[in-house]
Design a protein around this motif. Structure first.
Motif, mmCIF file in Angstrom:
data_model
loop_
_atom_site.group_PDB
_atom_site.id
_atom_site.type_symbol
_atom_site.label_atom_id
_atom_site.label_comp_id
_atom_site.label_asym_id
_atom_site.label_seq_id
_atom_site.Cartn_x
_atom_site.Cartn_y
_atom_site.Cartn_z
ATOM 1 N N HIS A 69 -12.136 -3.784 -30.735
ATOM 2 C CA HIS A 69 -11.039 -3.204 -29.959
ATOM 3 C C HIS A 69 -10.461 -1.984 -30.671
ATOM 4 C CE1 HIS A 69 -10.678 -7.139 -27.664
ATOM 5 N NE2 HIS A 69 -10.714 -6.221 -26.727
ATOM 6 N N GLY A 70 -10.392 -2.039 -31.986
ATOM 7 C CA GLY A 70 -9.889 -0.895 -32.734
ATOM 8 C C GLY A 70 -10.790 0.314 -32.604
ATOM 9 N N SER A 73 -10.367 1.727 -29.173
ATOM 10 C CA SER A 73 -9.068 2.377 -29.042
ATOM 11 C C SER A 73 -9.031 3.724 -29.757
ATOM 12 C CB SER A 73 -7.967 1.467 -29.588
ATOM 13 O OG SER A 73 -7.861 0.286 -28.819
ATOM 14 N N ALA A 76 -10.668 5.976 -27.371
ATOM 15 C CA ALA A 76 -9.817 6.164 -26.194
ATOM 16 C C ALA A 76 -8.659 7.110 -26.498
ATOM 17 C CB ALA A 76 -9.286 4.819 -25.719
ATOM 18 N N THR A 77 -8.031 6.952 -27.659
ATOM 19 C CA THR A 77 -6.899 7.809 -28.006
ATOM 20 C C THR A 77 -7.332 9.258 -28.159
ATOM 21 O OG1 THR A 77 -5.818 5.956 -29.145
ATOM 22 C CG2 THR A 77 -5.048 8.177 -29.678
ATOM 23 N N TYR A 80 -8.146 10.589 -24.670
ATOM 24 C CA TYR A 80 -6.929 10.790 -23.884
ATOM 25 C C TYR A 80 -6.250 12.096 -24.284
ATOM 26 C CZ TYR A 80 -2.719 9.275 -21.340
ATOM 27 O OH TYR A 80 -1.683 9.172 -20.448
ATOM 28 N N ARG A 176 -6.002 -0.553 -35.717
ATOM 29 C CA ARG A 176 -4.730 -1.154 -35.301
ATOM 30 C C ARG A 176 -3.772 -0.083 -34.797
ATOM 31 N NH1 ARG A 176 -4.050 -5.170 -40.583
ATOM 32 N NH2 ARG A 176 -5.364 -6.879 -39.810
ATOM 33 N N ALA A 178 -4.593 2.807 -33.572
ATOM 34 C CA ALA A 178 -5.116 3.355 -32.315
ATOM 35 C C ALA A 178 -4.837 2.425 -31.147
ATOM 36 C CB ALA A 178 -6.619 3.604 -32.439
ATOM 37 N N MET A 179 -4.899 1.100 -31.377
ATOM 38 C CA MET A 179 -4.582 0.165 -30.301
ATOM 39 C C MET A 179 -3.136 0.350 -29.848
ATOM 40 S SD MET A 179 -6.598 -3.416 -31.127
ATOM 41 C CE MET A 179 -6.553 -3.439 -32.919
ATOM 42 N N ILE A 182 -2.956 4.029 -27.976
ATOM 43 C CA ILE A 182 -3.440 4.151 -26.595
ATOM 44 C C ILE A 182 -2.569 3.321 -25.665
ATOM 45 C CG2 ILE A 182 -5.135 2.263 -26.766
ATOM 46 C CD1 ILE A 182 -5.462 5.607 -24.812
ATOM 47 N N LEU A 183 -2.063 2.172 -26.145
ATOM 48 C CA LEU A 183 -1.150 1.374 -25.330
ATOM 49 C C LEU A 183 0.128 2.155 -25.040
ATOM 50 C CD1 LEU A 183 -0.426 -1.305 -23.957
ATOM 51 C CD2 LEU A 183 0.479 -2.086 -26.167
#
Length: 203
Positions: A69-70, A73, A76-77, A80, A176, A178-179, A182-183
Protein backbone atom coordinates in the motif's frame (compact mmCIF):
# COMPACT_ATOMS: atom_id res chain seq x y z
CA UNK A 1 20.55 27.72 22.51
CA UNK A 2 20.69 27.23 18.75
CA UNK A 3 23.49 24.68 19.14
CA UNK A 4 21.37 22.69 21.61
CA UNK A 5 18.45 22.68 19.21
CA UNK A 6 20.67 21.46 16.35
CA UNK A 7 22.15 18.69 18.50
CA UNK A 8 18.68 17.58 19.61
CA UNK A 9 17.48 17.55 16.02
CA UNK A 10 20.48 15.48 14.93
CA UNK A 11 19.90 12.95 17.69
CA UNK A 12 16.20 12.70 16.82
CA UNK A 13 17.04 12.23 13.15
CA UNK A 14 19.53 9.47 13.87
CA UNK A 15 17.17 7.68 16.24
CA UNK A 16 14.42 7.72 13.65
CA UNK A 17 16.10 4.78 11.94
CA UNK A 18 16.57 2.69 15.07
CA UNK A 19 13.91 0.43 16.61
CA UNK A 20 12.40 1.92 19.74
CA UNK A 21 12.51 0.08 23.04
CA UNK A 22 9.06 0.38 24.55
CA UNK A 23 7.42 -1.01 27.66
CA UNK A 24 6.39 -4.63 27.82
CA UNK A 25 2.77 -5.25 26.96
CA UNK A 26 2.05 -8.92 26.27
CA UNK A 27 4.01 -11.98 25.25
CA UNK A 28 2.65 -11.98 21.70
CA UNK A 29 3.39 -8.30 21.16
CA UNK A 30 6.88 -8.39 22.65
CA UNK A 31 8.09 -10.37 19.65
CA UNK A 32 7.31 -7.43 17.35
CA UNK A 33 8.68 -4.55 19.44
CA UNK A 34 12.04 -4.56 17.65
CA UNK A 35 10.68 -5.00 14.14
CA UNK A 36 11.53 -2.39 11.53
CA UNK A 37 9.01 0.43 11.74
CA UNK A 38 8.71 0.47 15.54
CA UNK A 39 10.40 3.82 16.10
CA UNK A 40 10.31 6.89 18.28
CA UNK A 41 8.17 8.60 19.37
CA UNK A 42 5.39 5.98 19.13
CA UNK A 43 7.48 2.83 19.32
CA UNK A 44 5.45 -0.29 18.58
CA UNK A 45 2.10 1.24 17.60
CA UNK A 46 -0.93 -1.01 17.17
CA UNK A 47 -3.97 1.04 18.25
CA UNK A 48 -6.48 -1.36 16.65
CA UNK A 49 -4.96 -4.42 18.31
CA UNK A 50 -4.46 -6.26 15.02
CA UNK A 51 -1.39 -8.02 16.39
CA UNK A 52 -2.72 -8.80 19.85
CA UNK A 53 -2.88 -12.55 19.21
CA UNK A 54 -0.85 -12.64 15.99
CA UNK A 55 2.06 -14.93 15.23
CA UNK A 56 5.06 -14.07 13.06
CA UNK A 57 3.31 -15.25 9.89
CA UNK A 58 0.39 -12.87 10.48
CA UNK A 59 2.77 -10.01 11.25
CA UNK A 60 4.67 -10.66 8.03
CA UNK A 61 1.40 -10.73 6.06
CA UNK A 62 0.29 -7.38 7.49
CA UNK A 63 3.74 -5.90 6.95
CA UNK A 64 3.67 -7.01 3.31
CA UNK A 65 0.25 -5.40 2.88
CA UNK A 66 1.54 -2.19 4.48
CA UNK A 67 4.57 -2.08 2.19
CA UNK A 68 2.51 -2.67 -0.96
CA UNK A 69 0.00 0.00 0.00
CA UNK A 70 2.88 2.36 0.72
CA UNK A 71 4.47 1.73 -2.67
CA UNK A 72 1.15 2.27 -4.45
CA UNK A 73 0.53 5.44 -2.44
CA UNK A 74 3.95 6.85 -3.34
CA UNK A 75 3.14 6.39 -7.03
CA UNK A 76 -0.38 7.79 -6.52
CA UNK A 77 0.84 10.92 -4.72
CA UNK A 78 3.46 11.68 -7.36
CA UNK A 79 0.94 11.07 -10.15
CA UNK A 80 -1.70 13.23 -8.47
CA UNK A 81 0.65 16.17 -8.02
CA UNK A 82 2.14 15.75 -11.49
CA UNK A 83 -1.22 15.98 -13.26
CA UNK A 84 -2.31 18.78 -10.94
CA UNK A 85 0.73 20.76 -12.07
CA UNK A 86 -0.65 20.69 -15.61
CA UNK A 87 1.60 18.00 -17.11
CA UNK A 88 0.01 15.65 -19.62
CA UNK A 89 1.36 12.93 -21.88
CA UNK A 90 1.56 13.92 -25.56
CA UNK A 91 -1.85 13.63 -27.31
CA UNK A 92 -3.56 13.10 -23.95
CA UNK A 93 -7.08 14.62 -23.96
CA UNK A 94 -6.63 18.21 -22.81
CA UNK A 95 -10.08 18.44 -21.23
CA UNK A 96 -9.43 15.63 -18.73
CA UNK A 97 -9.16 17.25 -15.28
CA UNK A 98 -6.57 16.43 -12.67
CA UNK A 99 -7.41 14.49 -9.54
CA UNK A 100 -10.37 12.17 -9.01
CA UNK A 101 -12.38 13.86 -11.74
CA UNK A 102 -10.15 12.20 -14.32
CA UNK A 103 -11.86 8.82 -13.81
CA UNK A 104 -15.31 10.10 -14.80
CA UNK A 105 -13.94 12.13 -17.71
CA UNK A 106 -12.01 9.18 -19.12
CA UNK A 107 -14.96 6.83 -18.78
CA UNK A 108 -17.16 9.18 -20.81
CA UNK A 109 -15.27 8.83 -24.12
CA UNK A 110 -14.04 5.92 -26.20
CA UNK A 111 -10.46 7.18 -26.16
CA UNK A 112 -10.67 7.56 -22.41
CA UNK A 113 -12.05 4.04 -22.05
CA UNK A 114 -9.09 2.73 -24.04
CA UNK A 115 -6.80 4.52 -21.60
CA UNK A 116 -8.61 2.98 -18.65
CA UNK A 117 -8.28 -0.44 -20.29
CA UNK A 118 -4.52 0.04 -20.68
CA UNK A 119 -4.31 1.12 -17.04
CA UNK A 120 -6.20 -2.01 -15.94
CA UNK A 121 -3.77 -4.20 -17.88
CA UNK A 122 -0.81 -2.39 -16.33
CA UNK A 123 -2.25 -2.81 -12.82
CA UNK A 124 -2.78 -6.53 -13.43
CA UNK A 125 0.76 -7.02 -14.72
CA UNK A 126 2.21 -5.01 -11.84
CA UNK A 127 0.30 -7.11 -9.32
CA UNK A 128 1.42 -10.32 -11.02
CA UNK A 129 5.05 -9.22 -11.08
CA UNK A 130 5.17 -7.87 -7.53
CA UNK A 131 4.65 -11.07 -5.60
CA UNK A 132 6.63 -14.14 -4.64
CA UNK A 133 6.41 -16.65 -7.46
CA UNK A 134 5.53 -20.25 -6.68
CA UNK A 135 7.71 -21.90 -9.30
CA UNK A 136 11.07 -20.69 -7.93
CA UNK A 137 11.49 -23.17 -5.12
CA UNK A 138 15.19 -22.43 -4.71
CA UNK A 139 14.67 -18.83 -3.61
CA UNK A 140 13.18 -17.40 -0.43
CA UNK A 141 12.35 -13.71 0.12
CA UNK A 142 14.68 -11.97 2.54
CA UNK A 143 11.85 -9.95 4.11
CA UNK A 144 8.15 -9.15 3.51
CA UNK A 145 7.85 -7.18 0.29
CA UNK A 146 11.01 -8.69 -1.23
CA UNK A 147 9.86 -9.58 -4.74
CA UNK A 148 13.22 -10.10 -6.44
CA UNK A 149 12.38 -13.78 -6.96
CA UNK A 150 16.02 -14.63 -7.53
CA UNK A 151 16.16 -12.73 -10.81
CA UNK A 152 16.46 -9.06 -9.81
CA UNK A 153 19.12 -7.68 -7.50
CA UNK A 154 19.81 -3.99 -8.24
CA UNK A 155 22.87 -4.21 -6.00
CA UNK A 156 20.88 -5.06 -2.86
CA UNK A 157 23.11 -7.99 -1.87
CA UNK A 158 26.15 -5.69 -1.83
CA UNK A 159 24.75 -3.67 1.09
CA UNK A 160 25.69 -4.52 4.65
CA UNK A 161 22.98 -5.38 7.18
CA UNK A 162 22.86 -1.88 8.70
CA UNK A 163 22.39 -0.27 5.29
CA UNK A 164 19.65 -2.74 4.39
CA UNK A 165 17.78 -1.96 7.60
CA UNK A 166 18.14 1.77 6.98
CA UNK A 167 16.85 1.55 3.41
CA UNK A 168 13.92 -0.67 4.39
CA UNK A 169 13.04 1.75 7.18
CA UNK A 170 13.19 4.71 4.81
CA UNK A 171 10.88 2.97 2.34
CA UNK A 172 8.45 2.01 5.09
CA UNK A 173 8.29 5.56 6.45
CA UNK A 174 7.95 7.12 3.02
CA UNK A 175 5.14 4.69 2.24
CA UNK A 176 3.36 5.61 5.46
CA UNK A 177 3.72 9.31 4.67
CA UNK A 178 2.46 8.74 1.12
CA UNK A 179 -0.61 6.86 2.38
CA UNK A 180 -1.49 9.87 4.54
CA UNK A 181 -0.59 12.22 1.69
CA UNK A 182 -2.82 10.69 -1.00
CA UNK A 183 -5.65 10.29 1.52
CA UNK A 184 -5.36 13.97 2.42
CA UNK A 185 -5.35 15.01 -1.23
CA UNK A 186 -8.46 12.96 -2.00
CA UNK A 187 -10.37 14.13 1.08
CA UNK A 188 -9.61 17.79 0.40
CA UNK A 189 -10.62 17.45 -3.23
CA UNK A 190 -13.93 15.83 -2.28
CA UNK A 191 -14.53 18.60 0.27
CA UNK A 192 -13.95 21.22 -2.42
CA UNK A 193 -11.00 22.75 -0.59
CA UNK A 194 -8.13 21.13 -2.45
CA UNK A 195 -4.72 21.95 -1.03
CA UNK A 196 -2.83 21.34 -4.26
CA UNK A 197 -1.20 24.28 -6.01
CA UNK A 198 -3.13 26.04 -8.79
CA UNK A 199 -3.03 24.27 -12.15
CA UNK A 200 -1.28 26.54 -14.67
CA UNK A 201 -3.26 24.94 -17.50
CA UNK A 202 -6.54 25.86 -15.89
CA UNK A 203 -7.77 22.23 -15.87
Amino acid sequence: MMKSILVAAAVAGASAFAPAQVGKTSTSLNAFENEIGAMVPLGFFDPLGLLKDADQAEFDRLREVEIKHGRISMLATVGYLTTASGYRFPDFPADVPAGLGAWKALASTSDGQNILGQMAIFFALAEAANRNVDWNDGWEPEFPGDYRNGSLDWGWDRFDDATKIKKRTIELNQGRAAMMGILGLMVHEMMGVSIIFPNPSGL
